[in-house]
Motif scaffolding. Structure first.
Motif, short mmCIF file in Angstrom:
data_model
loop_
_atom_site.label_atom_id
_atom_site.label_comp_id
_atom_site.label_asym_id
_atom_site.label_seq_id
_atom_site.Cartn_x
_atom_site.Cartn_y
_atom_site.Cartn_z
N ALA A 64 2.03 4.59 -9.84
CA ALA A 64 2.92 4.90 -8.60
C ALA A 64 4.16 4.13 -8.91
CB ALA A 64 2.19 4.79 -7.40
N CYS A 72 -4.39 -7.85 -1.17
CA CYS A 72 -3.95 -7.78 -2.63
C CYS A 72 -3.82 -8.89 -3.32
CB CYS A 72 -2.86 -6.75 -2.84
SG CYS A 72 -2.87 -5.24 -1.49
N TYR A 129 7.57 6.59 -1.10
CA TYR A 129 6.76 5.73 -0.36
C TYR A 129 7.72 5.09 0.54
CZ TYR A 129 4.06 1.41 0.16
OH TYR A 129 3.30 0.34 0.57
N GLN A 189 5.13 -0.14 6.43
CA GLN A 189 3.78 -0.42 6.76
C GLN A 189 3.10 -1.49 7.62
OE1 GLN A 189 1.77 1.64 5.08
NE2 GLN A 189 3.50 2.46 4.20
N GLY A 226 2.81 7.14 1.52
CA GLY A 226 2.33 6.55 2.69
C GLY A 226 1.06 5.44 2.16
N GLY A 227 0.64 4.37 3.09
CA GLY A 227 0.05 3.52 2.72
C GLY A 227 -1.06 3.26 4.05
N HIS A 256 -5.26 3.39 -3.74
CA HIS A 256 -4.34 2.47 -4.74
C HIS A 256 -5.23 1.36 -5.35
CE1 HIS A 256 -0.93 0.90 -6.52
NE2 HIS A 256 0.01 1.34 -5.60
N GLN A 297 -1.63 7.58 -0.47
CA GLN A 297 -2.03 6.84 -1.63
C GLN A 297 -2.23 5.31 -1.00
OE1 GLN A 297 1.71 5.64 -3.64
NE2 GLN A 297 1.75 7.68 -3.99
N PRO A 298 -3.16 5.17 0.02
CA PRO A 298 -3.12 4.02 0.87
C PRO A 298 -4.23 3.17 -0.35
CG PRO A 298 -4.67 5.37 1.68
CD PRO A 298 -3.85 6.40 0.71
N GLY A 299 -4.17 1.71 -0.15
CA GLY A 299 -5.09 0.81 -0.97
C GLY A 299 -5.80 -0.11 -0.16
N SER A 300 -4.99 -0.92 0.71
CA SER A 300 -5.40 -2.01 1.25
C SER A 300 -6.48 -1.75 2.22
CB SER A 300 -4.32 -2.64 2.23
OG SER A 300 -3.50 -3.21 1.45
N LYS A 338 -4.19 -1.25 -6.65
CA LYS A 338 -3.66 -2.54 -6.69
C LYS A 338 -4.25 -3.60 -5.71
CE LYS A 338 -0.18 -2.15 -3.23
NZ LYS A 338 -0.57 -3.34 -2.24
#
Ligand SMILES: Cc1ncc(COP(=O)(O)O)c(C=O)c1O
Length: 366
Positions: A94, A336, A181, A186, A225-226, A51, A243-246, A53
């Protein structure tokens, strides 16, 4: 370096000589985080769509892509466009693209990128199809399923099939699958509760997949998912990607619940004042987001941030505190939102600047 940055860092320079404040990312820590996540993806047999973001910076996104990301997710069209401009063209919005301006923009982007967007409304789907036909492009669509977050998405059940059928029937669109999601889970501190609730949500998502397939529509992608639920979601048969980002850069709050990922993002801040038991930094809420709580001082576990003002952070020091003119690194509680406050990301390794990247999408909400 951002053009407005008057005393920009340069590659090769020691971090110890940098002006303050600056947003840093430690590439060795990023490498370790990527290794854990990508190995996990392989172990569970799912794609890892990172992700964007949490990054907002295409220099870092390119770095992540080179390490093996299976495409990117993003929150906003400006992020999707920046990724495409950087040659990273496998992009999931997303979220929904709604209204004539956003649907036209999405349709235009789909002419130069493999764009997928989420949808949860029949009128929006028709508008998107019209925009795609106007642009001569094909927009991929995931039907978003609400699996308990109560944000966007249709309820898991017949409504998913109805919307999937509509998408599949319209020229200009291509039905690709489902997104669900579990954002509300989370940060749940109790890992067993987080796992149980996440599995329950995934069951709804996978049940929706079965309904759509039973209606004769192939489902290529089931995504969700994150960082907080990545391995739980990845383990569910019928899910094809997470689709995790952090996890890429992490933060002090997420690190409490997912200690397998290291804090790679920090704000290097200078000490501008000191008194017995406390010191004051030259970075406050304009440089370090407070929306997820209190930041932590790297390498000084006994110190405690007690207050932040716009341009100052006040830290209670385990003696002796650093002196004015010295610098510390602060781990933000929310990566983020902190990235979103800066225009330049300084990539460091082993105490030296390796790269200086503009954060193209910071401060943009379109
Ligand atoms: C739709 C969606 N997917 C995935 C994520 C994962 O983000 P993170 O890994 O930073 O928790 C988010 C975060 O807000 C999101 O909104």
């Amino acid at each position: 370096m951002h053009p407005r940055d008057p005393i920009g860092p340069t590659p090769g320079e020691p971090v110890a000589g940098l002006d303050t404040p600056h947003l840093l990312v430690d590439l060795d820590a990023v490498d370790a985080n990527l290794r854990v996540m990508f190995a996990g993806g392989r172990r569970y047999g799912v794609d890892v769509r990172v992700h964007f973001k949490s990054l907002k910076c295409t220099g870092l996104a390119r770095y992540v892509a080179a390490a093996g990301a299976d495409g990117f997710a993003c929150a906003k069209l400006n992020e999707a466009e920046a990724l495409a401009d950087a040659g990273l063209t496998d992009v999931l919005l997303a979220n929904q693209a709604v209204g004539p301006l956003k649907t036209r923009r999405a349709a235009r982007l789909a002419a130069r990128a493999n764009l997928i967007v989420c949808a949860d409304d029949p009128d929006n789907v028709r508008e998107l199809a019209g925009a795609a036909r106007g642009a001569g492009s094909t927009v991929g669509v995931l039907v978003e399923v609400d699996i308990g977050m109560n944000r966007c998405g249709v309820p898991a059940g017949p409504a998913v099939v109805e919307l999937a059928r509509l998408v599949a029937s319209l020229p200009g669109l291509r039905f690709r699958g489902l997104q669900g999601y579990d954002g509300h889970l989370q940060m749940l501190p109790d890992a067993a509760e987080r796992r149980a609730k996440s599995l329950a949500g995934c069951e709804q998502l996978v049940a929706a997949r079965r309904l759509v397939e039973a209606a004769g529509l192939p489902v290529e992608i089931v995504t969700g998912g994150g960082t907080g639920t990545w391995d739980v979601v990845a383990s569910v048969p019928g899910v094809t990607e997470i689709q995790p980002g952090s996890f890429v850069v992490m933060d002090a709050a997420y690190h409490q619940v997912r200690p397998e990922f290291a804090c790679a993002l920090s704000v290097r801040a200078g000490v501008v004042s000191r008194r017995p038991g406390a010191y004051v930094l030259d970075a406050g809420t304009k440089a370090i987001s407070r929306d997820f709580g209190t930041p932590a001082v790297k390498a000084r576990p006994g110190d405690r941030v007690v207050r932040t003002n716009e341009e100052h952070t006040i830290v209670e020091a385990a003696e002796p505190g650093p002196r004015p003119g010295e610098a510390v690194e602060v781990w933000p509680a929310h990566c983020c939102a902190t990235v979103n406050l800066h225009r330049t990301l300084v990539a460091v390794r082993g105490g030296r600047v390796e790269a200086v990247w503009p954060i193209e999408c910071s401060g943009r909400y379109d």
